[in-house]
Scaffold this motif. Sequence first.
Motif, PDB file in Angstrom:
ATOM      1  N   ALA A   7       0.821  -1.207   0.000  1.00 39.52           N
ATOM      2  CA  ALA A   7       0.000   0.000   0.000  1.00 39.52           C
ATOM      3  C   ALA A   7       0.856   1.258   0.000  1.00 39.52           C
ATOM      4  O   ALA A   7       0.571   2.235  -0.717  1.00 39.52           O
ATOM      5  N   VAL A   8       1.931   1.293   0.763  1.00 40.68           N
ATOM      6  CA  VAL A   8       2.813   2.471   0.815  1.00 40.68           C
ATOM      7  C   VAL A   8       3.522   2.663  -0.517  1.00 40.68           C
ATOM      8  O   VAL A   8       3.654   3.803  -1.021  1.00 40.68           O
ATOM      9  N   LEU A   9       3.991   1.582  -1.137  1.00 40.71           N
ATOM     10  CA  LEU A   9       4.680   1.698  -2.427  1.00 40.71           C
ATOM     11  C   LEU A   9       3.721   2.196  -3.509  1.00 40.71           C
ATOM     12  O   LEU A   9       4.091   3.043  -4.356  1.00 40.71           O
ATOM     13  N   ILE A  10       2.507   1.690  -3.512  1.00 45.34           N
ATOM     14  CA  ILE A  10       1.519   2.139  -4.505  1.00 45.34           C
ATOM     15  C   ILE A  10       1.182   3.624  -4.293  1.00 45.34           C
ATOM     16  O   ILE A  10       1.104   4.417  -5.246  1.00 45.34           O
ATOM     17  N   ALA A  11       1.017   4.013  -3.004  1.00 44.24           N
ATOM     18  CA  ALA A  11       0.735   5.423  -2.710  1.00 44.24           C
ATOM     19  C   ALA A  11       1.893   6.304  -3.158  1.00 44.24           C
ATOM     20  O   ALA A  11       1.694   7.398  -3.733  1.00 44.24           O
ATOM     21  N   GLY A  12       3.113   5.863  -2.913  1.00 43.35           N
ATOM     22  CA  GLY A  12       4.280   6.633  -3.338  1.00 43.35           C
ATOM     23  C   GLY A  12       4.345   6.776  -4.841  1.00 43.35           C
ATOM     24  O   GLY A  12       4.685   7.858  -5.372  1.00 43.35           O
ATOM     25  N   PHE A  13       4.032   5.696  -5.567  1.00 45.31           N
ATOM     26  CA  PHE A  13       4.042   5.760  -7.038  1.00 45.31           C
ATOM     27  C   PHE A  13       3.061   6.817  -7.547  1.00 45.31           C
ATOM     28  O   PHE A  13       3.412   7.653  -8.388  1.00 45.31           O
ATOM     29  N   TRP A  14       1.836   6.793  -7.030  1.00 43.51           N
ATOM     30  CA  TRP A  14       0.838   7.750  -7.498  1.00 43.51           C
ATOM     31  C   TRP A  14       1.189   9.182  -7.095  1.00 43.51           C
ATOM     32  O   TRP A  14       1.023  10.130  -7.892  1.00 43.51           O
ATOM     33  N   LEU A  15       1.691   9.377  -5.905  1.00 45.40           N
ATOM     34  CA  LEU A  15       2.019  10.730  -5.442  1.00 45.40           C
ATOM     35  C   LEU A  15       3.196  11.311  -6.214  1.00 45.40           C
ATOM     36  O   LEU A  15       3.219  12.514  -6.540  1.00 45.40           O
ATOM     37  N   VAL A  16       4.209  10.481  -6.513  1.00 43.04           N
ATOM     38  CA  VAL A  16       5.353  10.965  -7.297  1.00 43.04           C
ATOM     39  C   VAL A  16       4.912  11.279  -8.724  1.00 43.04           C
ATOM     40  O   VAL A  16       5.319  12.280  -9.325  1.00 43.04           O
ATOM     41  N   ARG A  17       4.067  10.428  -9.304  1.00 43.63           N
ATOM     42  CA  ARG A  17       3.592  10.656 -10.667  1.00 43.63           C
ATOM     43  C   ARG A  17       2.784  11.940 -10.785  1.00 43.63           C
ATOM     44  O   ARG A  17       2.860  12.679 -11.787  1.00 43.63           O
ATOM     45  N   ASP A  18       2.022  12.251  -9.702  1.00 42.48           N
ATOM     46  CA  ASP A  18       1.218  13.470  -9.714  1.00 42.48           C
ATOM     47  C   ASP A  18       2.013  14.696  -9.279  1.00 42.48           C
ATOM     48  O   ASP A  18       1.452  15.806  -9.232  1.00 42.48           O
TER      49      ASP A  18
END
Length: 616
Positions: free
Chosen positions: A276-287
Amino acid sequence: MTTPSRPADDSAELLPVATPARTRAALRALIRPDRGLALTGIGVLVAATAVGLLVQPLLGRIVDIVADGRPAGDLTLPVVLLVAVAAVQGVTTTIGLTRVARLGETVLARLREQFVERALDLPADRLERAGAGDLTARVTGDVARVAEAVRSALPEMARSVLAILLTLGALALLDVRFLLAALLAVPVQLLTARWYVRRALTLYADQRIANGAQQQQLLETIGGAVTVRGHRLERQHTERGAGRSRKAVELTMRSVNLVLGFYGRLHIAEYIGLAAVLIAGFWLVRDGAVSIGTATAAALYFHSLFGPVNAALVLLDDAQSAAAGLARLVGVTDLARPAEPVAGKTEPAGGAEPAPVPHQSTGPHRKTAPQQRTAPGAAVVVDAVSHAYGPGRPVLHEVSLTLRPGEHVALVGTSGAGKSTLARIVAGVQQPTAGTVTAPAGAGEPSVVLVTQEVHVFTGSLAEDLRLARPDATDAELRGALSAVHALDWAEALPDGLDTVVGEGGHRLDPARAQQLALARLVLADPALAVLDEATAEAGSAGARVLERSAEAALAGRTALIVAHRLTQAVAADRVVVLEAGRVVESGPHDELRAADGPYAALWRAWSGSRTAPHP
């Protein structure tokens, strides 16, 4: 509040186990005197953990510098800060853990002292009903389990809980969405902890009880090996021991399976949270909401939680086992204490005898009269004392007896007449079911001393063993006490004299010499009242007369109640009291009772046979 233990068999009434609420209250009371140490230790650990949380942002900063292609010189500051953080965290963690460990050892020592003090005060019949195995299991296995938890689990648990709380706070500071992602693992972890705790507490309590029952069976079988073989009971005892061992092994395997299931559920929670943390990090960095370094710091934060979370949850295993052991220890420390002897008052002048004082409390089935029936100048007054070891098992029936100052009274009777029970009640070791005992307060401490047939030689020098009765006794006083009981010659003939190590692992004393050692301690204690419960039973040996002379010398000048193993002791006594089925049936001097041709005369004829008894 305590609850009775479930007995391992129908014959045992195990010592009580404290309820969880009472155990927590007892733990708070143990910690209360060292609140300052506890607060200081926790405060330093908070500081150490907070400093350690700077590592992840610094590593994230390094990632951003590299990702942005900045000069290598920009890495100098974060690297230096990482070194400083490591040094500060190491020092503060050491200080905090040291203080927490000191707190744990102090609390453990206080608990041990309370347990030993209370165990020594337990009535003999209560221990007999529980069996030696129950108390042995508590003083060994339960104390060891609590000590292990205090020394290892307590410091680690404190550090882990602080790390979890502060790390979650750091995740929120990076971005609250990282915290929300990490919290997806919490439901699984909480359910795992709840699943484990609900099963572990009962399981570990049952395991402690089963181990106590197993030890009790081993003690009974080994201690009574001669009787077991004599009655051809080897198979029954072997099967009983095997059954209790199988139960203990079964409970142990259940605990192993419980721990394996516990670890498996924890791994599932870790995978859910990290994903969950890795997925959240991916989306936040992409945005563009956070930098790569920030996302890296968040992932490292959550990864750093693996250790503390697993440690905290895994330590529930030690915590539950220790809690079960602590509840068993508190159950003993909470047992109602017997009434303490009250110090008597001596008239300042005129040579009056010490005033009698209450020595035992009135039993629950009989009310104390406003004024006790105390004979003038009496040393001991037993007033309508009754005792039972359980419903339907009466031993004494309203026994009344008066011992005058300096009088030696011999208790005689057949086996099971209640002699030893009455002796223990007079000595203050046993509580009567009903009635009162008024005993003296002599110049020495304690005012009453009980010497039994079962004498323990403590490990240490002979002088140290003697000084248990009077710690400030000089060497000359030790020799005087040994000389009084005719033991000085063999004591000085030991390899190192009074400095010879005796007891377990030391120079072995035969039973007669061990009894003389106990009588010498009686002389040193100098009580106003001495109670001898078959203390010269070893008089059947070649040194019979020497041991009886030792007892006579130890009792010289003091009031004495003697449970007579040999009726020669009754001959030498001022008065003989005959017990039958817990009642006094005769009382008087030896010659009068022989002439009366009653129960005592029958005992005398049966005992003496062709012996020629000495005259008093």
